[in-house]
Design an enzyme around this catalytic site. Sequence first.
Site, PDB file in Angstrom:
ATOM      1  N   LYS A   1       0.866  -1.181   0.000  1.00 23.94           N
ATOM      2  CA  LYS A   1       0.000   0.000   0.000  1.00 23.94           C
ATOM      3  C   LYS A   1       0.904   1.233   0.000  1.00 23.94           C
ATOM      4  O   LYS A   1       1.929   1.247   0.691  1.00 23.94           O
ATOM      5  CB  LYS A   1      -0.867  -0.020   1.252  1.00 23.94           C
ATOM      6  CG  LYS A   1      -1.895   1.098   1.330  1.00 23.94           C
ATOM      7  CD  LYS A   1      -2.730   0.956   2.609  1.00 23.94           C
ATOM      8  CE  LYS A   1      -3.913   1.914   2.635  1.00 23.94           C
ATOM      9  NZ  LYS A   1      -4.742   1.741   3.848  1.00 23.94           N
TER      10      LYS A   1
ATOM     11  N   SER B   1      -9.602   1.513   2.567  1.00 18.96           N
ATOM     12  CA  SER B   1      -8.751   2.310   1.728  1.00 18.96           C
ATOM     13  C   SER B   1      -7.638   1.529   1.024  1.00 18.96           C
ATOM     14  O   SER B   1      -7.049   2.055   0.071  1.00 18.96           O
ATOM     15  CB  SER B   1      -8.106   3.417   2.571  1.00 18.96           C
ATOM     16  OG  SER B   1      -7.272   2.852   3.563  1.00 18.96           O
TER      17      SER B   1
ATOM     18  N   SER C   1      -9.813  -0.994   6.694  1.00 19.33           N
ATOM     19  CA  SER C   1      -9.204  -0.822   5.376  1.00 19.33           C
ATOM     20  C   SER C   1      -8.392  -1.993   4.839  1.00 19.33           C
ATOM     21  O   SER C   1      -7.983  -1.966   3.679  1.00 19.33           O
ATOM     22  CB  SER C   1      -8.327   0.421   5.364  1.00 19.33           C
ATOM     23  OG  SER C   1      -9.143   1.556   5.214  1.00 19.33           O
TER      24      SER C   1
HETATM   25  N1  GLN Z   1     -13.440   3.519   6.044  1.00 17.85           N
HETATM   26  C1  GLN Z   1     -12.804   3.990   7.243  1.00 17.85           C
HETATM   27  C2  GLN Z   1     -12.508   5.461   7.129  1.00 17.85           C
HETATM   28  O1  GLN Z   1     -12.764   6.019   6.110  1.00 17.85           O
HETATM   29  C3  GLN Z   1     -11.589   3.178   7.532  1.00 17.85           C
HETATM   30  C4  GLN Z   1     -10.364   3.626   6.844  1.00 17.85           C
HETATM   31  C5  GLN Z   1      -9.142   2.822   7.214  1.00 17.85           C
HETATM   32  O2  GLN Z   1      -9.235   1.777   7.826  1.00 17.85           O
HETATM   33  N2  GLN Z   1      -8.000   3.364   6.865  1.00 17.85           N
HETATM   34  O3  GLN Z   1     -12.018   6.062   8.049  1.00 17.85           O
END
Ligand code: GLN
Length: 486
Positions: free
Chosen positions: A79, A154, A178
Site C-alpha cells: 500500500k 482504503s 481498510s
Molecule cells: N473507512 C474507514 C474510514 O474512512 C476506515 C479507513 C481505514 O481503515 N483506513 O475512516
Amino acid sequence: MDELYTLDLHQALSLLEQGEISSLELTQSHLNRIEAVDGRIKAYITVGAEQALAQAKRADADRAQGRAGLLCGAPLGLKDLLCTTELPTTCGSKMLKHFVAPYNATVVEKLQAAGAVILGKQAMDEFAMGSTSEHCAFQIPENPWKAGHICGGSSGGSAAAVAAGECLASLGTDTGGSIRQPSSHCGVVGLKPTYGLVSRYGAIAFASSLDQIGPIAKNVRDSALMLEAIAGFDEKDSTSIRRLVPRYRDALGKDLTGMRIGIPSEYFSQALDSEVEREVRKALSTLENAGARLVEVSLPHTEYCVAVYYLIATAEASSNLARFDGIHFGYHDPDSTDLLDQYSRSRAVAFGDEVKRRILIGTYALSAGYYDAYYKKASQVRTLIRADFTRVFKDCDLIASPVSPHAAPAIGAMENNLVSMYLADILTISANLAGIPAMSVPCGFTSEGLPIGLQLQAAHFHEETLLQAAYAVEAQLGISTVKPVL
Ligand code: GLN
C-alpha cells in the site's frame, strides 16, 4: 511459463525451493501481468520494475548460496503509505506526489530481510481516509470481478492487485476496516493484527491509536506466512509489544471441536443486504460442521461505534496531518507571500476534499470548549466498546459476522452519500477501537458475481484462533481458488 502469476505464495515458494522456477521468472511474470491488466484495474500508483528485477536476481543468488529467507524471491506489493527509500510514497495524495522517504518502514525492512521482491506501490484513498479508494488523487482502482465497481478501501489497490494476480500478496493498513473491507470486496483474505503486534514505524499515520499494518493474501495459509514475516517487537514503535511471534501456520488444519463462536445480534440488522446475509450464514454452518458451536451474543454499544470512530479517527488525523505544512514535507506552494499563506495555500491545493473534511471535524472535536463534549466523551464510550468485547471473549473464542453490509457498489454510487459510506463501516471499526485482531475470508458471491466476506474477530493476540477458523471455512467452501476472469 508465463502463467506463474496464478500461483499462490506457498506454491511459488515451494517451486522456488525445488529449483523449478527462479525469482527472476516469477517476478517477470508478475510484471507482465501488471502490464496486461493494470490498465483496467489501476491497482498500482508506482511499478518499480527495475528495482524488482534486481531484487529478484539477488534473491536467486541468495537461494543458490543457501541463504533463503522466509519469503525469498516472492514478488509482493505495498500500500502506498508504507515508506520505501527506493520508490516514492504518495499516500494517494497530491501532497506527497514526489515524496521519497529517507528510510524504509520496519515492515518493508522485514520483508526485504526475508528476501521478498517489492513490485510497487498500490492505490489507496488519500491518507487512507475512505472505504472505496475513490479518494485517491491519481486514479480509481477497479474491482477485478466487475468493471465499473469499486474495490473497496482504503487499501483498495492492494486487494485488487492480489485478486488480479498482480502480486503474490500485499501489505495494507487498517484503521477502521481498510484491510478487511477491500479484501471482502475483492474475494481475498485480509488480516488486521492485534494493535501492537506489527510495528507501525514508517507507515504514514492516519489515526495512531487505531492504525495497524497487516497482510492481504490469496488464501489463509499465505496470510499466516506473511504475518509471521512482519510481526514482532520494534523499538522504533513505542506501541509495539514485546512478545514471541508464533509459527502461525501451525494453527492451520486443526479441527474446531470445542470452539465457541459468538454471533452478535447487533451485526445482523435489517441494513444487511440479503445476499450477504445468506452467504455469511452458509459460512457459519461450515464452522459448525468443523466442530464449533455458535452462540448468540450481544455487543450493546455497537450503535455508538461509528460516531466514536469518526471522532477519534478525525481528531488523531487532524493532529497527524499537521506536519504537512508545505515546508517539512511534500507539496510546497510556490506563490505564497508569507508563512501563514504558505501553510494555507499548500494545504488548500494539495489535500483532497475528504481529507480536508476530516481535518476540520477533528480540529473542531479537539478544540477548547468542545474537547470534553466530543473527544473525551468518545474516548469514554470507546472504553465501553472495548468492555463489550472483553465480556464476550470470556465465553467465546471468536466472533463471526459479515465484513460489510453489502458487496462492492458501482463507482460513484457512494460519492453523494458520504454518511452511508461512513455507516457501512459499522461492522469493522469496533475491532480497531478495541485493538483486537480481525480477519476477512471469502465466503460467497452475489448474483452479480461480486465477492462476499466473512469476518472473524478474536481476543487480543489470538491470531492463531482466527487463522485456524478461517482456514476451516476456506477449506470447506473451496472458493479461494476461484479467480476473476480478466
Ligand atoms: N473507512 C474507514 C474510514 O474512512 C476506515 C479507513 C481505514 O481503515 N483506513 O475512516
